[in-house]
Write a protein that holds these residues in place. Sequence first.
Motif, short mmCIF file in Angstrom:
data_model
loop_
_atom_site.label_atom_id
_atom_site.label_comp_id
_atom_site.label_asym_id
_atom_site.label_seq_id
_atom_site.Cartn_x
_atom_site.Cartn_y
_atom_site.Cartn_z
N LEU A 99 58.91 -21.30 -46.62
CA LEU A 99 57.90 -21.31 -47.67
C LEU A 99 57.95 -19.94 -48.32
O LEU A 99 57.48 -18.95 -47.76
N ASP A 100 58.56 -19.87 -49.47
CA ASP A 100 58.69 -18.60 -50.18
C ASP A 100 57.43 -18.33 -50.99
O ASP A 100 57.28 -18.79 -52.11
N ASP A 101 56.52 -17.58 -50.38
CA ASP A 101 55.31 -17.20 -51.06
C ASP A 101 54.87 -15.83 -50.56
O ASP A 101 55.44 -15.29 -49.62
N THR A 102 53.86 -15.30 -51.16
CA THR A 102 53.35 -13.98 -50.78
C THR A 102 51.96 -14.07 -50.15
O THR A 102 51.24 -13.08 -50.11
N LEU A 103 51.61 -15.26 -49.64
CA LEU A 103 50.29 -15.43 -49.04
C LEU A 103 50.19 -14.64 -47.74
O LEU A 103 51.18 -14.40 -47.06
N ALA A 104 48.97 -14.25 -47.38
CA ALA A 104 48.73 -13.58 -46.10
C ALA A 104 49.15 -14.49 -44.96
O ALA A 104 48.99 -15.72 -45.03
N LYS A 105 49.71 -13.88 -43.92
CA LYS A 105 50.19 -14.63 -42.76
C LYS A 105 49.54 -14.05 -41.50
O LYS A 105 49.53 -12.85 -41.30
N TYR A 106 48.99 -14.94 -40.66
CA TYR A 106 48.27 -14.55 -39.46
C TYR A 106 48.98 -15.11 -38.23
O TYR A 106 49.49 -16.23 -38.25
N ASP A 107 48.95 -14.33 -37.14
CA ASP A 107 49.55 -14.80 -35.90
C ASP A 107 48.75 -15.94 -35.28
O ASP A 107 49.27 -16.71 -34.49
N ASP A 108 47.47 -16.02 -35.61
CA ASP A 108 46.63 -17.10 -35.11
C ASP A 108 45.68 -17.54 -36.22
O ASP A 108 46.09 -17.67 -37.35
N ASP A 109 44.40 -17.73 -35.91
CA ASP A 109 43.43 -18.26 -36.87
C ASP A 109 43.31 -17.42 -38.13
O ASP A 109 43.48 -16.21 -38.09
N THR A 110 42.94 -18.08 -39.22
CA THR A 110 42.71 -17.38 -40.48
C THR A 110 41.23 -17.08 -40.68
O THR A 110 40.88 -16.33 -41.58
#
Length: 141
Positions: free
Chosen positions: A121-132
């Motif tokens: 998924l090529d996007d710049t959204l924030a990425k979290y190791d667990d819950d958002t």
Amino acid sequence: MVDLPLHGRCFCGAIRFEAKSEPLQVSWCHCRDCRRQTGAPAVVWAGFPGDLVAWHGAPKDRQSSPGVTRSFCPDCGTPLTYLDSRLPGEIYIHAGLFDEADRLVPDRHAYVTAKLFWLHLDDTLAKYDDDTRHRPDVPHP
């Protein structure tokens, strides 16, 4: 800004709903539980204040893990919602069920450490190791 209300339904139409607020968040989830529940490589959830979602029909609830309840249509089996006891008053609905799904644009990724390596998924959204969404460090009932 999303035009309100938002409308949705299960595959067979026995369960219908209407969200009367902006989503709290719209997030990709890559966790194994969501993959197993849907059979999809990842899912997109739209979260709302629970009291601002009206339901027509009676979804069936199932506890999927401690403190987590998921619902589905008892007629066609469509997965519908996710409730977490640590997020009281919030309900998460599969974004693809909305008639206006194209207006529910994801704003983050959850559980990226469980993401399937072949899913790109090529996007710049924030990425979290667990819950958002922060959940209090309280054990599930």
